[in-house]
Structure formats: structure tokens, C-alpha cells
Scaffold this active site. Structure first.
Site, mmCIF file in Angstrom:
data_model
loop_
_atom_site.group_PDB
_atom_site.id
_atom_site.type_symbol
_atom_site.label_atom_id
_atom_site.label_comp_id
_atom_site.label_asym_id
_atom_site.label_seq_id
_atom_site.Cartn_x
_atom_site.Cartn_y
_atom_site.Cartn_z
ATOM 1 N N CYS A 2 5.428 -7.502 4.481
ATOM 2 C CA CYS A 2 6.201 -8.250 3.753
ATOM 3 C C CYS A 2 5.401 -9.491 3.790
ATOM 4 O O CYS A 2 4.401 -9.722 3.916
ATOM 5 C CB CYS A 2 7.145 -8.475 5.460
ATOM 6 S SG CYS A 2 7.518 -6.923 6.050
ATOM 7 N N ARG A 27 5.575 -6.857 -1.915
ATOM 8 C CA ARG A 27 4.415 -6.624 -0.500
ATOM 9 C C ARG A 27 5.876 -6.488 0.571
ATOM 10 O O ARG A 27 5.305 -5.421 1.172
ATOM 11 C CB ARG A 27 3.376 -7.587 0.809
ATOM 12 C CG ARG A 27 3.353 -8.846 -0.572
ATOM 13 C CD ARG A 27 2.808 -9.922 0.105
ATOM 14 N NE ARG A 27 2.299 -9.730 1.403
ATOM 15 C CZ ARG A 27 0.878 -9.770 1.906
ATOM 16 N NH1 ARG A 27 -0.112 -10.547 1.409
ATOM 17 N NH2 ARG A 27 1.024 -9.611 3.372
ATOM 18 N N TRP A 75 9.643 -4.952 4.530
ATOM 19 C CA TRP A 75 9.454 -3.810 4.228
ATOM 20 C C TRP A 75 9.583 -3.274 6.062
ATOM 21 O O TRP A 75 9.238 -3.804 7.020
ATOM 22 C CB TRP A 75 8.002 -3.689 4.250
ATOM 23 C CG TRP A 75 7.386 -2.077 4.272
ATOM 24 C CD1 TRP A 75 7.516 -1.298 2.853
ATOM 25 C CD2 TRP A 75 6.890 -1.050 4.574
ATOM 26 N NE1 TRP A 75 7.394 0.161 2.556
ATOM 27 C CE2 TRP A 75 6.513 -0.217 3.612
ATOM 28 C CE3 TRP A 75 6.250 -1.240 5.868
ATOM 29 C CZ2 TRP A 75 6.413 0.986 4.364
ATOM 30 C CZ3 TRP A 75 5.775 -0.537 6.791
ATOM 31 C CH2 TRP A 75 5.834 1.118 6.045
ATOM 32 N N ASN A 101 6.042 -11.140 9.874
ATOM 33 C CA ASN A 101 5.375 -9.958 9.664
ATOM 34 C C ASN A 101 4.368 -9.379 10.469
ATOM 35 O O ASN A 101 3.690 -9.674 11.842
ATOM 36 C CB ASN A 101 3.973 -10.122 8.780
ATOM 37 C CG ASN A 101 4.969 -10.821 7.041
ATOM 38 O OD1 ASN A 101 6.419 -10.161 7.331
ATOM 39 N ND2 ASN A 101 3.751 -10.911 6.377
ATOM 40 N N GLY A 102 4.792 -7.979 10.781
ATOM 41 C CA GLY A 102 3.857 -6.882 12.071
ATOM 42 C C GLY A 102 4.382 -5.949 12.958
ATOM 43 O O GLY A 102 6.012 -5.849 12.454
ATOM 44 N N GLU A 481 -8.095 10.673 -6.571
ATOM 45 C CA GLU A 481 -7.030 9.262 -7.238
ATOM 46 C C GLU A 481 -5.642 8.976 -7.973
ATOM 47 O O GLU A 481 -5.230 9.197 -8.132
ATOM 48 C CB GLU A 481 -8.367 7.986 -7.562
ATOM 49 C CG GLU A 481 -7.652 6.746 -7.940
ATOM 50 C CD GLU A 481 -7.378 6.521 -6.598
ATOM 51 O OE1 GLU A 481 -7.484 6.084 -5.673
ATOM 52 O OE2 GLU A 481 -6.528 5.123 -7.320
ATOM 53 N N LYS A 485 -1.891 8.288 -7.528
ATOM 54 C CA LYS A 485 -1.174 7.771 -8.305
ATOM 55 C C LYS A 485 -0.445 8.222 -8.488
ATOM 56 O O LYS A 485 0.705 7.830 -8.753
ATOM 57 C CB LYS A 485 -2.752 7.204 -9.555
ATOM 58 C CG LYS A 485 -2.727 6.048 -10.271
ATOM 59 C CD LYS A 485 -3.231 5.090 -9.559
ATOM 60 C CE LYS A 485 -3.291 4.756 -8.355
ATOM 61 N NZ LYS A 485 -3.722 3.614 -7.266
ATOM 62 N N GLU A 488 2.329 8.720 -5.932
ATOM 63 C CA GLU A 488 3.104 7.566 -4.642
ATOM 64 C C GLU A 488 3.755 6.758 -6.172
ATOM 65 O O GLU A 488 5.186 5.872 -6.053
ATOM 66 C CB GLU A 488 1.770 6.274 -5.210
ATOM 67 C CG GLU A 488 0.993 5.726 -5.671
ATOM 68 C CD GLU A 488 0.021 4.933 -5.284
ATOM 69 O OE1 GLU A 488 0.749 3.517 -4.241
ATOM 70 O OE2 GLU A 488 -0.761 4.556 -5.804
ATOM 71 N N HIS A 504 -9.893 30.015 -2.164
ATOM 72 C CA HIS A 504 -9.460 29.910 -0.919
ATOM 73 C C HIS A 504 -8.370 30.008 -0.743
ATOM 74 O O HIS A 504 -7.842 29.641 1.028
ATOM 75 C CB HIS A 504 -10.352 29.409 -0.245
ATOM 76 C CG HIS A 504 -11.912 29.356 -0.130
ATOM 77 N ND1 HIS A 504 -12.205 30.593 -0.123
ATOM 78 C CD2 HIS A 504 -12.808 28.513 -0.771
ATOM 79 C CE1 HIS A 504 -13.462 30.558 0.041
ATOM 80 N NE2 HIS A 504 -13.841 29.799 -0.912
ATOM 81 N N LYS A 604 2.541 -3.392 -0.959
ATOM 82 C CA LYS A 604 0.406 -3.582 -1.125
ATOM 83 C C LYS A 604 -0.020 -3.631 -0.214
ATOM 84 O O LYS A 604 -1.187 -3.238 -0.033
ATOM 85 C CB LYS A 604 0.913 -5.143 -1.663
ATOM 86 C CG LYS A 604 -0.239 -5.220 -2.493
ATOM 87 C CD LYS A 604 -0.406 -4.293 -3.760
ATOM 88 C CE LYS A 604 -2.183 -4.396 -4.616
ATOM 89 N NZ LYS A 604 -2.265 -3.083 -5.591
HETATM 90 O O1 M6R Z 1 -5.854 -3.296 0.744
HETATM 91 P P1 M6R Z 1 -6.545 -1.858 0.808
HETATM 92 O O2 M6R Z 1 -7.492 -1.530 -0.213
HETATM 93 O O3 M6R Z 1 -7.229 -1.936 2.284
HETATM 94 O O4 M6R Z 1 -5.626 -1.194 0.939
HETATM 95 C C1 M6R Z 1 -5.688 0.368 0.877
HETATM 96 C C2 M6R Z 1 -4.766 1.374 0.642
HETATM 97 O O5 M6R Z 1 -3.116 1.444 0.980
HETATM 98 C C3 M6R Z 1 -4.363 1.367 -0.761
HETATM 99 O O6 M6R Z 1 -5.044 1.770 -1.163
HETATM 100 C C4 M6R Z 1 -2.847 2.317 -1.296
HETATM 101 O O7 M6R Z 1 -3.261 3.875 -0.846
HETATM 102 C C5 M6R Z 1 -2.559 1.896 -2.993
HETATM 103 N N1 M6R Z 1 -0.998 1.926 -3.013
HETATM 104 C C6 M6R Z 1 -3.428 3.068 -3.172
HETATM 105 O O8 M6R Z 1 -2.383 2.794 -5.080
#
Ligand code: M6R
Length: 609
Positions: A2, A27, A75, A101-102, A481, A485, A488, A504, A604
Site C-alpha cells: 500500500c 502500490r 491493497w 502497510n504490511g 516472462e 506479462k 498480468e 508430455h 507494484k
Molecule cells: O520488486 P521485485 O522485483 O522484487 O518484484 C517481484 C515481482 O513482484 C514482480 O516482478 C512482478 O512479477 C511484476 N509485476 C511482473 O511484471
């Protein structure tokens, strides 16, 4: 996860809080709220939904008067997104407000304790427990009450606290969740991220775990967990605020995709001098490097995917075993780490809780920890034995792009640096890779120039319900990756498979019209990649292929759609190959009308386990 902002000074607080929250909205964005001291009491305004809802409700902040306040964008973890579960949470008297936060892990036991004392609760949040507990201990001194609470709460938290009885101060606390203080003239700030306050000050204090701060208009005092005063250094933040603004683009993600060549220049060029890779302040001596027996790469999400590429590249260069672990699994899998293990921790934010926990476990086991991090002064950077910054600049879009690319570049540089010291790379090969690394930004610019092709393919395929990414070796790592992408930000179901695994089981999912994105950039396995393309096509798949210029003709004969990247050293192919995949996801999400920078259910920086 957050976002937190706090302000104390001579200006109206609410507009400053809302502006700061707008910069933190990436965030967390399911609800938002502010609490401002009006001169007599705390006025609290909260709203479910995007920050704009709250901002409209408060007429951009003009509807609440007062010069001290705290704000939050959420969040949800404990309690569904709703007005009542939004922060700030207040104590029963309404005189103490808390943003958090947390997660407070023992909140349930504390809540039961307070309920037995007759304290009523209105929300389902763990944060309300903190507000109520502070009030329970409050005897006229807010700092002392907070100190008592800190010895009772467990978990990860960054807290901003405001009390109507002591409105000339804000209290800030951090443990395992980022929080910084902004030092101004006649005004001071607290925030979970420097972007929130950069408009007002560039002088910041990074709080350490367990530290507490009291902010007044005139200054900032910091304390340790036992409320003993501690001296803190102020750091100067030197990047420009427009680096964290959209600059005319519709989405941060698109802007950040286009920024990649420049980000790569920043990450690579200063680290290559006279054809040699130089890593300043690298914490391992030549003797440590010679003694290395194993490398662990630990990360989450896209950073983990960088690690997957790294495994292939580093094992090839160093002839040492490289294991890649999801940070969330690492500490529960009894990892074999000792003082001859190099543990590479990769994190854009430097705050991901799982990654942080893995780092601590690796250190506990005696490993040497080097992190690859984007955010300066972040927790992971500070707790590592050494840090290699990616210098990508602030990344705001939840879907990472330029952080991925720069992490990969830094990991490759590190591989070269170690290989040279171990004597495991021939000089000629070393020089070729270094030269290709230097050419990478320009080659990436060529890929970006061809984005209209990718936009066209996105228009052909954006309605598909499911997409498979297939590839071998480095192309498999790249597919992971690409697939993440896409899912998400476009919410299309997507999976990445090592092509050899199709037969398989997965191939049973291929039917007429299934979209398969075939990654075939790696020359050594091109023929095998071609066979897999033919294999899925003969089951009815529509194949969108990605290969190098050198293989354009051959692949063009079989694929339904084709995107190419310039030829480069094999190690660097994923660095170029990822760009069309980022763009494809972006355009698909755009055509589907998705909220690209703030995809649903995501945030984020993931500071919860
Ligand atoms: O800040 P970080 O690199 O540790 O974050 C890791 C993942 O949360 C981050 O890469 C996430 O998978 C992204 N949203 C992907 O685009």
C-alpha cells in the site's frame, strides 16, 4: 504494497496528501483515505475505489482544512476493500488515526484482548488493532504509547500515526516495510516511497527496521525500538520528478518500454571501461570468487524470470552449478547454502517480503549475498553484502519492463566479471559479448521502431482466450516472462512451456485456432524449434513466431505471423526478445480496454508474504 504519506507543516495538508497518494497509487489502489487535524479533532475521509473517488469527494483536498495529516492508498490484505476497511483506521474515541502497510500477524489475539477490555471494533482490518492498542496505552505521551505497542505487535509494518491530543507531531514506525522521512524547511513528510514527496524535498532519511521517528514542523527525531535516540544521516535524492511522470504517454508501461534503451545505457556503459567489465565495490575478493562452489539466484515474478535466463548464461560462462529459486519457496526448502555459495538476490523494488526473507535465510546459512536492485537505499540493498544497482530509474507500471531488462544486463555483466576472474571464458568470447552488450541499446531501438508490426498482431489475436508460449533453453526462460506479462495486464490465460515438454501432456490443449507464440531466437536449437512449430500447426494452432533476422526466411515459411529481432550473441537474445513480448502484451491489453498500469488484484511492491 500500500502507499503511505504524512505531512506536517504550514500548508494545507489534504492537497499535499492527495498529490502524494496519486504518485503512490501504483502500490495499491482498491481504496484510499486521509486523516487531517482540523484544529480540534481528526477529520477522516475514506472511499472504496480509486483515489479519484476520494479526491472528488474532498474537492481535491479543499474540503478538509488543517496542516497536519496522514493518507493511505490500499491493497487489501485483511478485510475486503470497502470504505470502512480503508485507512486511516481510528481508535474508538476517534482521536488516534493510523495508516499501515504490511500485516500485523498476531492481530487476532490482540483484538480478542482488547474486546475483553470492552473495546468495540468497526472494521475487519489488522490495522484497527494498532489504533485501538495505542489508545489503550495512551497516557498523554504518544511516543511512549507507540513504544509499548511495538513490543506487542508482530509482523511487518510501516505505520504513520496522528493523535488529536498531540497534533504538533506525527509518529512513524517501520519494520520490514519501507518508510522514509522527507526533510523540508518548516515542514516534514513521511512516505512509503520517495516519489510521493519528491515535489517538496529531495532530502530523505531512510528508517531502519525497528526505528521510530517523531516529526514536527521544525524537525525530525529518530529512536530505536527501545525509544533511545539515534542519529540518522540525510540522503539526497538526485533523480528528477518527471522520471516518475507519464510525460504525455497514455500509460507508464508504454513509456517505460520505450525508456529501455536509455536505461540499458545507464546500467551497462559505466561498467565497461577499456573493454573490461568493472564492478565498483563488488564485495567478493578474487579469493572468494575462486572458492565459490555454487550460485543461487533468488527472486519473485519477473525478477525470477531474469534468474532463469541467468542460470543458462552463468552456467555456460562459469561452469558452476547455478540454482534458481522462487524466493517464496527458498526458505522452506532447506536450501543448501554455505560460505562458498554466492546468493544473488534480484528485486526491482528491493522491498519484496519473500525475497527479503530469502536473503536473511541465505545470510543465516553463511552465504555471500549480492543483490541486483533498482531502488536505492531499499531494504534488500541495505541488508546485502553488496549491491549492484540497475539504474533503470523509477518504474511505476505494475508490469515490469525496464527493470527486467536492466536486471538482465547487470546479471550478464556480473557473469562476465566472474568468468574473467575464474578464467572460464576465452578472451575472444569475452570481448565479443562485451561488444554486443554495448550494442544492445541501439539494437533494442531497432526492435522498438518496428512496433507497428506487433500492434498489428495484437489486433489479430487480442480476443483469444488462451495463449501458449513455447521455447527451449533461453527461449523457454523468455517465454515465462512473455506469458506473465500477457496474463498480468490483459487477463488472458497464458502458459509458458519448454517446447520439449509439449508432447508430455500439454499438446492435448492445442486445437484449431489456439494461439501459440513460438520463441525461436536461439540459433543452436532453431531446427528443434521449427519442428515444434510444425508439430503444433499440424494440430491446428495459429503460430506467431519470434526469431532473429538470420532465420526470418525459414521461419516465415511455416509461421502464421512473424516478428524478428536483430542477431546478437546468444546470451543477449532474451534482452532483445523480451521487447516484442512486452509490446504484444501492452497492445493486447490496450485493445481489451484493461487498466494497464494498475491491473486488478496486483500491486507494484509486494511487502506481504
Ligand atoms: O520488486 P521485485 O522485483 O522484487 O518484484 C517481484 C515481482 O513482484 C514482480 O516482478 C512482478 O512479477 C511484476 N509485476 C511482473 O511484471
Amino acid at each position: 504494497m500500500c502507499g503511505i504519506v504524512g505531512y506536517i507543516g504550514g500548508e494545507q495538508a489534504a492537497p499535499i496528501l492527495l498529490d502524494g497518494l496519486a504518485r503512490l497509487e501504483y502500490r495499491g489502489y482498491d481504496s484510499a483515505g486521509v486523516a487531517v487535524y482540523t484544529g480540534e479533532e481528526l477529520e477522516v475521509a475514506k472511499a472504496k475505489g480509486r483515489l479519484q473517488v476520494l479526491s472528488d469527494m474532498l474537492q481535491g483536498g479543499r474540503a478538509i482544512q488543517g496542516c497536519t495529516g496522514i493518507g493511505h492508498t490500499r491493497w487489501a490484505t485483511h478485510g475486503a476493500p470497502s470504505d470502512v476497511n480503508s485507512h486511516p483506521q481510528v481508535s474508538r474515541s476517534g482521536r488516534i488515526a493510523v495508516v499501515h502497510n504490511g500485516i500485523i500477524e498476531n492481530y487476532s489475539a490482540l483484538k480478542q484482548f482488547l474486546e475483553r477490555q470492552g473495546v468495540p471494533f468497526t472494521s475487519q482490518t489488522d490495522t484497527e488493532v494498532v489504533a485501538q492498542l495505542i489508545e489503550y496505552f495512551y497516557e498523554g505521551d504518544l511516543l511512549q504509547a507507540v513504544g509499548r505497542v511495538l513490543h506487542r505487535i508482530e509482523g511487518a509494518y510501516a505505520l504513520g500515526i496522528l493523535c488529536a491530543d498531540t497534533p504538533d507531531q506525527l509518529v512513524a514506525v517501520r519494520r520490514d516495510s519501507p518508510l522514509i522521512l522527507g526533510v523540508g524547511e518548516g515542514e516534514n513528510f513521511l512516505a512509503s516511497d520517495v516519489t510521493a514527496i519528491l515535489k517538496h524535498t529531495r532530502e530523505v532519511i531512510y528508517l531502519e527496521d525497528g526505528e521510530v521517528a517523531v516529526l514536527t514542523r521544525e524537525g525530525v527525531r529518530c529512536y530505536n525500538h527501545f525509544l533511545q535516540p539515534v542519529e540518522k544521516q540525510t540522503s539526497h535524492v538526485d533523480w528528477e520528478i518527471d522520471a516518475a511522470e507519464k510525460g504525455g504517454y497514455e500509460h507508464f508501461m508504454f513509456k517505460e518500454i520505450l525508456e529501455q534503451p536509455e536505461a540499458l545505457r545507464r546500467a551497462i556503459f559505466p561498467r565497461v571501461q577499456d573493454g573490461q567489465v568493472c564492478l565498483e565495490d563488488f564485495p567478493l575478493t578474487d579469493e572468494d570468487i575462486q572458492g565459490m562452489r555454487k550460485i543461487y539466484i533468488v527472486a519473485c515474478g519477473s525478477s525470477y524470470h531474469v534468474g532463469m535466463v541467468g542460470k543458462y548464461n552463468l552456467e555456460g560462462l562459469l561452469r558452476l552449478p547455478v540454482e534458481v529459486a522462487l524466493a517464496s519457496e527458498f526458505r522452506y526448502q532447506q536450501p543448501i547454502v554455505d560460505d562458498r555459495t554466492l546468493v544473488l538476490v534480484i528485486s526491482q523494488s528491493g522491498e519484496t517480503l519473500d525475497t527479503m526473507a530469502a536473503l536473511r535465510e541465505a545470510k543465516r546459512l553463511g552465504g555471500k549475498v549480492v543483490s541486483i536492485v533498482n531502488v536505492m537505499g531499499s531494504s534488500i540493498a541495505r541488508e546485502s553484502d553488496g549491491v549492484l544497482y540497475t539504474w533503470a530509474g523509477p518504474e511505476i507500471a505494475v508490469a515490469t519492463t525496464k527493470a527486467y531488462s536492466t536486471q538482465l544486463a547487470v546479471l550478464n555483466l556480473l557473469g562476465l566479471y566472474l568468468a574473467q576472474r575464474l578464467g572460464t571464458v576465452a578472451q575472444e568470447e569475452y570481448q565479443t559479448i562485451v561488444q554486443e552488450l554495448l550494442l544492445l541499446p541501439a539494437k533494442m531501438e531497432q526492435v522498438l521502431e518496428n512496433r507497428a508490426d506487433i500492434q498489428y498482431y495484437a489486433s489479430q489475436y487480442f480476443n483469444h482466450a488462451s495463449v501458449f508460449y513455447i521455447g527451449r533453453n533461453l527461449d523457454y526462460a523468455l517465454g515465462l516472462e512473455g506469458s506473465l506479462k500477457l496474463k498480468e495486464i490483459s487477463y488472458i490465460h497464458s502458459e509458458a512451456y519448454a517446447s520439449g515438454e509439449l508432447k508430455h501432456g500439454t499438446i492435448s490443449l492445442i486445437e484449431q485456432g489456439t494461439l501459440v507464440v513460438a520463441l525461436a531466437t536461439y540459433s543452436r536449437l532453431f531446427e528443434k524449434a521449427m519442428s515444434n512449430v510444425v508439430e503444433v500447426k499440424s494440430r491446428g494452432a495459429d503460430v506467431l513466431a519470434l526469431t532473429t533476422e538470420g532465420h526470418r526466411e525459414e521461419m516465415g515459411k511455416v509461421a502464421n505471423g512473424l516478428v524478428t529481432i536483430p542477431d546478437t550473441h546468444p546470451m543477449l537474445l532474451p534482452s532483445l526478445g523480451v521487447v516484442p513480448l512486452q509490446l504484444f502484451s501492452y497492445y493486447v491489453a490496450l485493445m481489451r480496454g484493461c487498466d494497464i498500469d494498475k491491473p486488478r488484484n496486483l500491486a507494484k511492491s509486494v511487502t506481504v508474504e
